[in-house]
Design a protein around this motif. Sequence first.
Motif, PDB file in Angstrom:
ATOM      1  N   ALA A  73      17.502  80.550  49.644  1.00 11.30           N
ATOM      2  CA  ALA A  73      18.224  79.742  50.845  1.00 11.30           C
ATOM      3  C   ALA A  73      18.756  78.494  50.122  1.00 11.30           C
ATOM      4  N   LEU A  74      19.706  78.112  50.534  1.00 13.33           N
ATOM      5  CA  LEU A  74      20.440  77.038  50.136  1.00 13.33           C
ATOM      6  C   LEU A  74      20.106  75.729  50.643  1.00 13.33           C
ATOM      7  N   ASN A  75      20.009  74.742  49.664  1.00  6.89           N
ATOM      8  CA  ASN A  75      19.610  73.248  49.932  1.00  6.89           C
ATOM      9  C   ASN A  75      20.872  72.596  50.912  1.00  6.89           C
ATOM     10  N   ASN A  76      20.646  71.583  51.324  1.00  7.40           N
ATOM     11  CA  ASN A  76      21.671  70.753  52.156  1.00  7.40           C
ATOM     12  C   ASN A  76      23.012  70.593  51.646  1.00  7.40           C
ATOM     13  N   ASP A  77      23.103  70.244  50.403  1.00  7.32           N
ATOM     14  CA  ASP A  77      24.393  70.086  49.508  1.00  7.32           C
ATOM     15  C   ASP A  77      25.069  71.647  49.454  1.00  7.32           C
ATOM     16  N   GLU A  78      24.229  72.525  48.970  1.00  8.47           N
ATOM     17  CA  GLU A  78      24.800  73.909  49.032  1.00  8.47           C
ATOM     18  C   GLU A  78      25.506  74.356  50.209  1.00  8.47           C
ATOM     19  N   ARG A  79      24.688  74.464  51.235  1.00  5.44           N
ATOM     20  CA  ARG A  79      25.107  74.981  52.558  1.00  5.44           C
ATOM     21  C   ARG A  79      26.291  74.360  52.820  1.00  5.44           C
ATOM     22  N   ASN A  80      26.390  72.967  52.825  1.00  2.00           N
ATOM     23  CA  ASN A  80      27.259  72.150  53.388  1.00  2.00           C
ATOM     24  C   ASN A  80      28.518  72.441  52.531  1.00  2.00           C
ATOM     25  N   GLN A  81      28.647  72.572  51.237  1.00  2.00           N
ATOM     26  CA  GLN A  81      29.812  73.106  50.399  1.00  2.00           C
ATOM     27  C   GLN A  81      30.348  74.335  50.875  1.00  2.00           C
ATOM     28  N   VAL A  82      29.360  75.327  51.071  1.00  2.00           N
ATOM     29  CA  VAL A  82      29.964  76.614  51.482  1.00  2.00           C
ATOM     30  C   VAL A  82      30.444  76.618  52.972  1.00  2.00           C
ATOM     31  N   ALA A  83      29.882  75.761  53.734  1.00  2.00           N
ATOM     32  CA  ALA A  83      30.494  75.718  55.107  1.00  2.00           C
ATOM     33  C   ALA A  83      31.754  75.013  55.242  1.00  2.00           C
ATOM     34  N   THR A  84      32.070  73.976  54.418  1.00  3.61           N
ATOM     35  CA  THR A  84      33.383  73.300  54.171  1.00  3.61           C
ATOM     36  C   THR A  84      34.316  74.316  53.761  1.00  3.61           C
ATOM     37  N   TYR A  85      34.191  75.152  52.880  1.00  4.29           N
ATOM     38  CA  TYR A  85      35.026  76.159  52.264  1.00  4.29           C
ATOM     39  C   TYR A  85      35.636  77.134  53.154  1.00  4.29           C
ATOM     40  N   LEU A  86      34.508  77.698  54.104  1.00  5.72           N
ATOM     41  CA  LEU A  86      34.715  78.612  54.968  1.00  5.72           C
ATOM     42  C   LEU A  86      35.550  77.960  56.345  1.00  5.72           C
ATOM     43  N   SER A  87      35.192  76.756  56.516  1.00  2.00           N
ATOM     44  CA  SER A  87      35.872  76.119  57.637  1.00  2.00           C
ATOM     45  C   SER A  87      37.336  75.715  57.424  1.00  2.00           C
ATOM     46  N   ALA A  88      37.666  75.267  56.294  1.00  2.00           N
ATOM     47  CA  ALA A  88      39.065  75.042  55.937  1.00  2.00           C
ATOM     48  C   ALA A  88      39.647  76.607  55.722  1.00  2.00           C
ATOM     49  N   LYS A  89      39.098  77.656  55.086  1.00  2.77           N
ATOM     50  CA  LYS A  89      39.665  78.864  54.947  1.00  2.77           C
ATOM     51  C   LYS A  89      40.120  79.508  56.392  1.00  2.77           C
ATOM     52  N   TRP A  90      38.977  79.203  57.286  1.00  2.00           N
ATOM     53  CA  TRP A  90      39.450  80.092  58.506  1.00  2.00           C
ATOM     54  C   TRP A  90      39.836  79.213  59.643  1.00  2.00           C
ATOM     55  N   GLY A  91      39.625  78.069  59.569  1.00  2.00           N
ATOM     56  CA  GLY A  91      40.170  77.297  60.573  1.00  2.00           C
ATOM     57  C   GLY A  91      39.107  76.879  61.825  1.00  2.00           C
ATOM     58  N   THR A  92      37.765  77.042  61.246  1.00  2.00           N
ATOM     59  CA  THR A  92      36.594  76.773  62.492  1.00  2.00           C
ATOM     60  C   THR A  92      36.307  75.470  62.283  1.00  2.00           C
TER      61      THR A  92
END
Length: 211
Positions: free
Chosen positions: A185-204
């Motif tokens: 399970a990811l910690n807050n910083d890790e989860r936010n880092q992946v979410a930022t990457y996916l959001s930028a890539k997929w436009g969500t």
Amino acid sequence: RDISGNGNNAVQNNVSNQPSIASTYQNSNNVISFTNTDELEITDDESIRVGEQNYGIFLVVKKTGNNTQYLLSKGRAGHNGSNYRRYYTYMTDSLFGHEIDEDPQWYAVETAQNFFSEYKLIYTERNSGYLNNYINGIFENSTELPDGYGSLDETSPTSMIIGGKPWGSTTSNADYAEIIMFKKALNNDERNQVATYLSAKWGTLVNLDSN
């Protein structure tokens, strides 16, 4: 294609059940479209068994048709015994769920939102006695697990299925942009880092949650 280095590529040898590249792009990127009986299989491997440990799954997906959509599934259902354990994620037009079963008791966390015809960035996890759902970066809800809740690995392991489930026929009507799974399970910083990457890539649209 698996880019983790573990070689867990998703395949479908039956031509009639193969998903296709969607006719439209998402944020200038190709996505995979599943229709009716389409599904992909990842052959069982130690790297996709979660046992008793924590894990986290990101999905960028849009529901496109009727019926419950099984997104990512591993295990068995329908009987009791150590060979009938599972974890899986699923979606209806208005609900996303994550269910686990270490036999005989199953637990699920479900989040009510619109998932039809709209891409959502989903993160769901098993984390230290809880199942937690995040949608578009925001923590939504959780389900507490009992102390000592056990392994999700079957004694005779099954393949992992994308767009279906190993224990019965389903229909698949969804567009998949990306799936990322961690055996923790990811910690807050890790989860936010992946979410930022996916959001930028997929436009969500994503709102980073410090909770």
